[in-house]
Motif scaffolding. Sequence first.
Motif, mmCIF file in Angstrom:
data_model
loop_
_atom_site.group_PDB
_atom_site.id
_atom_site.type_symbol
_atom_site.label_atom_id
_atom_site.label_comp_id
_atom_site.label_asym_id
_atom_site.label_seq_id
_atom_site.Cartn_x
_atom_site.Cartn_y
_atom_site.Cartn_z
ATOM 1 N N UNK A 117 -22.676 -20.588 -18.358
ATOM 2 C CA UNK A 117 -22.229 -21.726 -17.380
ATOM 3 C C UNK A 117 -20.454 -21.512 -17.284
ATOM 4 N N UNK A 118 -20.041 -21.122 -18.658
ATOM 5 C CA UNK A 118 -18.502 -21.206 -18.974
ATOM 6 C C UNK A 118 -18.338 -19.882 -19.782
ATOM 7 N N UNK A 119 -18.395 -18.794 -18.936
ATOM 8 C CA UNK A 119 -18.158 -17.700 -19.742
ATOM 9 C C UNK A 119 -16.792 -17.057 -20.367
ATOM 10 N N UNK A 120 -15.682 -17.768 -19.711
ATOM 11 C CA UNK A 120 -14.557 -17.593 -20.373
ATOM 12 C C UNK A 120 -14.198 -18.789 -21.033
ATOM 13 N N UNK A 121 -14.591 -19.883 -21.440
ATOM 14 C CA UNK A 121 -14.175 -21.067 -21.786
ATOM 15 C C UNK A 121 -14.187 -20.813 -23.481
ATOM 16 N N UNK A 122 -12.798 -21.166 -23.870
ATOM 17 C CA UNK A 122 -12.427 -21.292 -25.407
ATOM 18 C C UNK A 122 -11.266 -21.840 -25.220
ATOM 19 N N UNK A 123 -11.015 -22.352 -26.506
ATOM 20 C CA UNK A 123 -9.516 -22.971 -26.838
ATOM 21 C C UNK A 123 -8.974 -22.122 -27.889
ATOM 22 N N UNK A 124 -7.704 -21.631 -28.010
ATOM 23 C CA UNK A 124 -7.300 -20.981 -28.868
ATOM 24 C C UNK A 124 -6.255 -21.960 -29.791
ATOM 25 N N UNK A 125 -6.732 -22.181 -30.942
ATOM 26 C CA UNK A 125 -6.289 -23.252 -32.019
ATOM 27 C C UNK A 125 -4.924 -22.304 -32.828
ATOM 28 N N UNK A 126 -3.920 -23.088 -33.222
ATOM 29 C CA UNK A 126 -2.659 -22.731 -33.687
ATOM 30 C C UNK A 126 -2.085 -24.118 -34.555
ATOM 31 N N UNK A 127 -1.436 -23.560 -35.528
ATOM 32 C CA UNK A 127 -0.865 -24.638 -36.629
ATOM 33 C C UNK A 127 0.791 -24.548 -36.440
ATOM 34 N N UNK A 128 1.406 -25.569 -36.379
ATOM 35 C CA UNK A 128 2.797 -25.292 -36.253
ATOM 36 C C UNK A 128 3.374 -26.157 -37.389
ATOM 37 N N UNK A 129 4.323 -25.636 -38.095
ATOM 38 C CA UNK A 129 4.888 -26.369 -39.449
ATOM 39 C C UNK A 129 6.232 -26.679 -39.159
ATOM 40 N N UNK A 130 6.504 -28.056 -39.333
ATOM 41 C CA UNK A 130 7.847 -28.526 -39.162
ATOM 42 C C UNK A 130 8.535 -28.946 -40.506
ATOM 43 N N UNK A 131 9.459 -28.437 -41.316
ATOM 44 C CA UNK A 131 10.094 -28.745 -42.264
ATOM 45 C C UNK A 131 11.213 -29.846 -41.837
ATOM 46 N N UNK A 132 11.230 -30.966 -42.731
ATOM 47 C CA UNK A 132 12.056 -31.852 -42.409
ATOM 48 C C UNK A 132 12.812 -32.348 -43.764
ATOM 49 N N UNK A 133 14.092 -32.812 -43.469
ATOM 50 C CA UNK A 133 15.074 -33.386 -44.620
ATOM 51 C C UNK A 133 15.980 -34.535 -44.123
ATOM 52 N N UNK A 134 16.411 -35.158 -44.974
ATOM 53 C CA UNK A 134 17.372 -36.399 -44.712
ATOM 54 C C UNK A 134 18.806 -35.576 -45.053
#
Length: 336
Positions: free
Chosen positions: A16-33
Amino acid sequence: MSAGPAGAPAPDREDRHPDSRLVPATYVVLQREGGSGTEVLLQLRQGTPYMDGWWACGAAGHVEPGESFLQAGVREASEEMGITLAESELSYLATVHRTCALPDPVEQRVDVFVTATTWTGEPHVAESHRAAELRWWPLDELPDAVVPHERLALDALREGRRGSLLLHGFRQSLTLVAAVGRNGVIGDGSSMPWHLPTDLRFFKQTTMGGVLLMGRGTWDSIGRALPGRRTIVVTRQRGWSAPGAEVAHSLAEAFLMAGDGEVFVVGGGEIYAQTIEHAQRLILTEVDLEPTGRTRFPPVDPSAWRVVSRQPGSGDDAVVAWVTWERLDRPGATSA
């Protein structure tokens, strides 16, 4: 397998959805004061085929098979910033679900953003072929050129909206706008083949407040940014810039930059050819002239498009009519 109508086997989900997929990714945000409040560490992208010259999170990458989002964040932080993180040091910030007017599966993405305030090692550019520098930025004073979907997550951090689900591009639609002669010609590759004052007024009225997407040749033929509209120019030439133009080096970049809303593709021929199959609307000016030129508008397949409005020209110039087409297979569309 469940049965379909009249006892027929239902198609598998992949059918039904031959091209259906999601690409997962992680983004890392370093933070400091810091002295200016909360600061975040961003990298300036370089040497990649995507979003070079833009500021992005300190580390990011696809989640590999068998990895969790947190494991991917730990790995990417080590690979890109040379630091050691524990999964327990990562805090969930937001999820950005994004798409664009290009239905390519690789543009259907789920990005999970995590933050960290403690780590081991000194962050540095560990992959110099992908980043020019790392720099701490006050969260309240981010640079203009932050990758758009990443800015959504950083804005959520600044506003204290942890746990947000953010959408990018889901309200994006694509309209092609062109003036076409009887012979299909739209230009000679360097300049407009006609001067049509009524069409110029129609073009301004149609596109005002929207995003114009064009190739470098079209920009050169216009010669300037048009007021009241954003202008994104797609060019392969690295380092090219012009006042009032936002520069993309691929269509995927251009649509990411455009964000939500209607995007008007306004030339030239190559850009039209690459986008017509993804458009929802065509707004074509029929011109009663047959100019010489090698640039033509792609053929409009009547089995895929229908005319929904036709506004006759005023007779002041060679404009016959302004014709709006809608794609037949778009959601809610029916054939006439």
